[in-house]
Scaffold this motif. Structure first.
Motif, short mmCIF file in Angstrom:
data_model
loop_
_atom_site.label_atom_id
_atom_site.label_comp_id
_atom_site.label_asym_id
_atom_site.label_seq_id
_atom_site.Cartn_x
_atom_site.Cartn_y
_atom_site.Cartn_z
N ALA A 196 0.83 -1.20 0.00
CA ALA A 196 0.00 0.00 0.00
C ALA A 196 0.86 1.25 0.00
N THR A 197 2.00 1.21 0.67
CA THR A 197 2.93 2.34 0.67
C THR A 197 3.42 2.61 -0.75
N ARG A 198 3.71 1.56 -1.47
CA ARG A 198 4.14 1.70 -2.87
C ARG A 198 3.06 2.42 -3.68
N ALA A 199 1.81 2.06 -3.44
CA ALA A 199 0.70 2.69 -4.16
C ALA A 199 0.53 4.15 -3.74
N CYS A 200 0.66 4.42 -2.43
CA CYS A 200 0.51 5.79 -1.94
C CYS A 200 1.59 6.72 -2.47
N ALA A 201 2.78 6.16 -2.69
CA ALA A 201 3.90 6.99 -3.15
C ALA A 201 3.88 7.22 -4.65
N ALA A 202 3.04 6.46 -5.37
CA ALA A 202 3.09 6.52 -6.83
C ALA A 202 2.81 7.92 -7.36
N HIS A 203 1.87 8.63 -6.74
CA HIS A 203 1.51 9.95 -7.28
C HIS A 203 2.65 10.97 -7.13
N VAL A 250 15.69 12.52 -4.09
CA VAL A 250 15.11 11.78 -5.20
C VAL A 250 16.12 11.65 -6.34
N ARG A 251 16.81 12.74 -6.64
CA ARG A 251 17.81 12.68 -7.72
C ARG A 251 18.94 11.72 -7.39
N ALA A 252 19.26 11.58 -6.09
CA ALA A 252 20.35 10.70 -5.67
C ALA A 252 19.86 9.29 -5.33
N ASN A 253 18.58 9.01 -5.55
CA ASN A 253 18.00 7.70 -5.21
C ASN A 253 18.22 7.35 -3.74
N ARG A 254 17.96 8.35 -2.89
CA ARG A 254 18.06 8.14 -1.43
C ARG A 254 16.66 8.19 -0.83
N VAL A 255 15.77 7.37 -1.38
CA VAL A 255 14.37 7.31 -0.92
C VAL A 255 14.05 5.87 -0.53
N GLU A 263 12.02 -1.17 1.03
CA GLU A 263 12.65 -1.31 -0.27
C GLU A 263 13.08 0.06 -0.75
N PRO A 264 14.16 0.14 -1.51
CA PRO A 264 14.56 1.43 -2.11
C PRO A 264 13.56 1.81 -3.18
N TRP A 265 13.35 3.11 -3.34
CA TRP A 265 12.36 3.64 -4.30
C TRP A 265 13.09 4.45 -5.36
N ARG A 266 12.85 4.13 -6.60
CA ARG A 266 13.50 4.84 -7.69
C ARG A 266 12.46 5.72 -8.39
N ALA A 267 12.75 6.99 -8.45
CA ALA A 267 11.83 7.92 -9.12
C ALA A 267 11.99 7.86 -10.62
N ARG A 292 5.60 10.62 -8.06
CA ARG A 292 6.39 10.63 -9.29
C ARG A 292 5.92 11.72 -10.25
N GLU A 293 4.64 12.09 -10.11
CA GLU A 293 4.05 13.06 -11.03
C GLU A 293 4.29 14.50 -10.58
N GLN A 294 4.83 14.68 -9.37
CA GLN A 294 5.00 16.03 -8.82
C GLN A 294 6.39 16.56 -9.15
N SER A 295 6.45 17.62 -9.92
CA SER A 295 7.74 18.17 -10.33
C SER A 295 8.58 18.59 -9.12
N TRP A 296 7.93 19.22 -8.14
CA TRP A 296 8.67 19.67 -6.96
C TRP A 296 9.33 18.49 -6.24
N PHE A 297 8.69 17.32 -6.27
CA PHE A 297 9.24 16.15 -5.57
C PHE A 297 10.37 15.53 -6.38
#
Length: 347
Positions: free
Chosen positions: A277-284, A297-302, A343-347, A286-291
């Motif tokens: 569910a966390t994976r699903a909650c975080a999906a949106h 996020v750029r360094a894949n430290r999520v 799990e690590p999250w890749r934007a 990816r669509e936010q430019s500010w995020f």
């Protein structure tokens, strides 16, 4: 009315837990106390740890309609919760008939968060109508030290009927503190540390509060979104006095606040959500430019974490959560407990 339950052997004390963290605290005590098995006779629908609770009757259910277990909509859930609280409506139902039938001697609950479980006033009202009226113990920890104190409070409350329970609770608290101190030995106290954003909700974004902020700071991170506060007269509240530093509850963030702090690391662990569910909650996000343009996020430290199990519950597994923080924030993967749900999250 439900069918009568089979008459169980009379335990030395009959305990109902309406809170997952309380169930875990109770288990930590009974694991070390003699003659303390089978004293939990009722639980909430969210009490799912430790394993083996399947046969314990469930007394509560959620009224939320927007909380889909596979693809939750965090914005819809937030709106439904906010509307219910503004109208004074409870988010949960409590089975009074079953509670009466179980005839508990002690009910464990809380009054810290109106979203986490049945509200205390409802529990007290129902308990007062039972005969004999059970004792109600409300656990409301705001800090890591409060959690350890609650462990001892639970042991002390059942000790008259379970001799040795208080001593068992003290031993359990000492073991947890030792585990946390062992992890903290890997933190450089002279390093300023990374700015870490800990999201307890994603839409709208809410940052961590209470004990989670303490864990972050002790793990060597800075959490400027909701930092701990030093009580007057405590100096720097460092070393053995670090338990005096306390953070307010979780709060809503504006994206501009997040961007201004340029976090070096981000942990996403929505309250009440498992890893899927966390994976699903975080999906949106990816669509936010500010995020997408944040340094973390750029360094894949999520990191995505099962917050429901590891951070939202102020119980014994906060020691595992703390070890994870130290391991993740300082690139020491060997410190992360085996099978820790992340799990690590890749934007």
């Amino acid at each position: 009315l439900p069918a009568p339950l089979p008459a169980p052997l009379r335990a030395p004390i009959r305990v109902v837990s309406l809170l997952p963290s309380a169930t875990e605290l109770l288990a930590a005590v009974t694991d070390l106390a003699p003659n303390a098995s089978s004293i939990l006779v009722g639980r909430s629908h969210e009490c799912d740890y430790p394993p083996g609770l399947g046969s314990v009757p469930v007394l509560t259910r959620s009224r939320l309609t927007a909380a889909h277990p596979i693809s939750p909509d965090p914005r819809a859930i937030n709106d439904e919760v906010s509307a219910a609280l503004s109208q004074g409506r409870s988010l949960y139902d409590l089975d009074e008939a079953l509670l009466r039938q179980l005839a508990p001697d002690l009910i464990l609950t809380q009054d810290l968060c109106e979203v986490c479980s049945v509200d205390l006033r409802t529990v007290q009202r129902i308990a007062a109508g039972l005969s004999p009226a059970p004792d109600v113990l409300s656990l409301n920890p705001g800090t890591v030290e409060d959690v350890l104190d609650d462990l001892i409070r639970v042991g002390a409350r059942i000790d008259p009927r379970v001799p040795g329970a208080r001593d068992a609770a003290v031993r359990a608290a000492v073991l947890l503190r030792e585990r946390m101190h062992a992890a903290q030995e890997h933190v450089n106290a002279f390093d300023e540390g990374p700015v870490c954003l800990f999201l307890e909700w994603t839409d709208p974004p809410f940052c961590a509060g209470h004990w989670t902020v303490q864990l972050l700071e002790r793990a060597g991170a800075r959490h400027p979104f909701n930092p701990t506060v030093i009580p007057k007269g405590m100096g720097a509240a460092a070393g053995l006095q670090q338990g005096a530093r306390a953070a307010p509850k979780s709060r809503r963030l504006d994206p501009d606040e997040i961007v201004a702090q340029q976090p070096d690391a981000i942990i996403i662990a929505p309250c009440g959500m498992d890893l899927a569910a966390t994976r699903a909650c975080a999906a949106h996000l990816r669509e936010q430019s500010w995020f997408r343009h944040l340094p973390a996020v750029r360094a894949n430290r999520v990191a995505l974490v099962d917050g429901n199990q590891m951070f939202n519950r102020p119980g014994p597994r906060l020691a595992d959560a703390f070890a994870f923080l130290v391991g993740f924030l300082h690139d020491r993967p060997h410190l992360i407990p085996p099978n820790f749900p992340w799990e690590p999250w890749r934007a």
